[in-house]
Design a protein around this motif. Structure first.
Motif, short mmCIF file in Angstrom:
data_model
loop_
_atom_site.label_atom_id
_atom_site.label_comp_id
_atom_site.label_asym_id
_atom_site.label_seq_id
_atom_site.Cartn_x
_atom_site.Cartn_y
_atom_site.Cartn_z
N GLY A 12 0.83 -1.19 0.00
CA GLY A 12 0.00 0.00 0.00
C GLY A 12 0.86 1.25 0.00
O GLY A 12 1.80 1.36 0.79
N ASP A 14 0.56 5.59 -0.17
CA ASP A 14 -0.29 6.78 -0.13
C ASP A 14 0.52 8.07 -0.29
O ASP A 14 0.00 9.15 -0.07
N SER A 19 5.01 4.93 3.67
CA SER A 19 4.58 4.02 2.60
C SER A 19 5.68 3.83 1.56
O SER A 19 5.81 2.76 0.97
N VAL A 40 -0.67 -0.60 -4.53
CA VAL A 40 -2.07 -0.19 -4.47
C VAL A 40 -2.20 1.15 -3.76
O VAL A 40 -1.67 1.35 -2.68
N THR A 41 -2.94 2.05 -4.41
CA THR A 41 -3.32 3.33 -3.81
C THR A 41 -4.83 3.42 -3.87
O THR A 41 -5.42 3.20 -4.93
N ALA A 95 -8.81 2.61 2.18
CA ALA A 95 -7.48 2.04 1.96
C ALA A 95 -7.34 0.63 2.53
O ALA A 95 -6.84 -0.27 1.85
N LEU A 99 -6.67 -2.76 0.26
CA LEU A 99 -5.49 -3.59 0.44
C LEU A 99 -5.86 -5.03 0.79
O LEU A 99 -5.24 -5.98 0.29
N SER A 103 -4.94 -8.16 -1.65
CA SER A 103 -4.03 -9.17 -1.12
C SER A 103 -4.69 -10.53 -0.91
O SER A 103 -4.06 -11.45 -0.38
N VAL A 111 2.73 -2.83 4.36
CA VAL A 111 2.20 -1.49 4.58
C VAL A 111 3.16 -0.71 5.46
O VAL A 111 3.94 -1.30 6.22
N VAL A 127 -4.89 1.92 9.11
CA VAL A 127 -4.90 0.99 7.98
C VAL A 127 -4.01 -0.20 8.28
O VAL A 127 -4.41 -1.36 8.07
N SER A 128 -2.82 0.05 8.81
CA SER A 128 -1.92 -1.06 9.09
C SER A 128 -2.51 -2.01 10.13
O SER A 128 -2.39 -3.23 10.01
N CYS A 131 -5.26 -4.09 8.48
CA CYS A 131 -4.67 -5.10 7.59
C CYS A 131 -4.09 -6.25 8.40
O CYS A 131 -4.28 -7.42 8.06
#
Length: 144
Positions: A12, A14, A19, A40-41, A95, A99, A103, A111, A127-128, A131
């Motif tokens: 990921g 951004d 990132s 991926v964005t 986001a 992801l 994935s 990430v 986000v992390s 994920c």
């Protein structure tokens, strides 16, 4: 896990420093493992945006995200000697979910530990973190 013969690492990006560090790490890991890299964005309309008018036209959000994706990948590829195939993916949506979806058939998700967060992101958790909790493959969280 990726059922095909080619290993796949999803990362990921951004535009944040964190990132870009994650992308550097993913490219190095891909070189060691023979994997391809999918960058991926994700973009979405801000919570304050309305169809009646906002700070910028809707196309500008997507274009801004594409520019950030391209600049980040170009910068890291310039700084990193890599022959790893890199696929750039721009998607609309949150986001973390983007992801996780990307994935689903990956061998690894990478990430950064901190990105360009928003108030919306703070309400749901990072986000992390999302994920790491919900991915169906191993997750690497890269710190700056």
């Amino acid at each position: 896990m990726n059922s095909g013969s080619q290993r796949k690492i999803v990362v990921g990006v951004d535009g944040s420093k964190s990132s870009k560090c994650a992308l550097r790490w993913a490219l190095k890991q891909a070189a060691l493992s023979g994997a391809s890299v999918q960058v991926v964005t994700a973009w979405e309309f801000p919570a304050f945006y309305s169809w009646e008018g906002g700070p910028m036209p809707p196309d500008d959000f997507e274009e801004s995200a594409r520019k950030s994706l391209d600049e980040s990948v170009d910068e890291v590829e310039h700084d990193t000697v890599s022959i790893t195939p890199v696929q750039r993916v721009l998607t609309h949506g949150h986001a973390a979910q983007a992801l996780l979806d990307a994935s689903a058939d990956a061998d690894l998700l990478v990430v950064g530990s901190r990105g360009h967060g928003s108030f919306y992101g703070a309400l749901l958790g990072s986000v992390s973190q999302r994920c790491a909790q919900h991915a169906h493959c191993p997750v690497v969280i890269v710190r700056r």
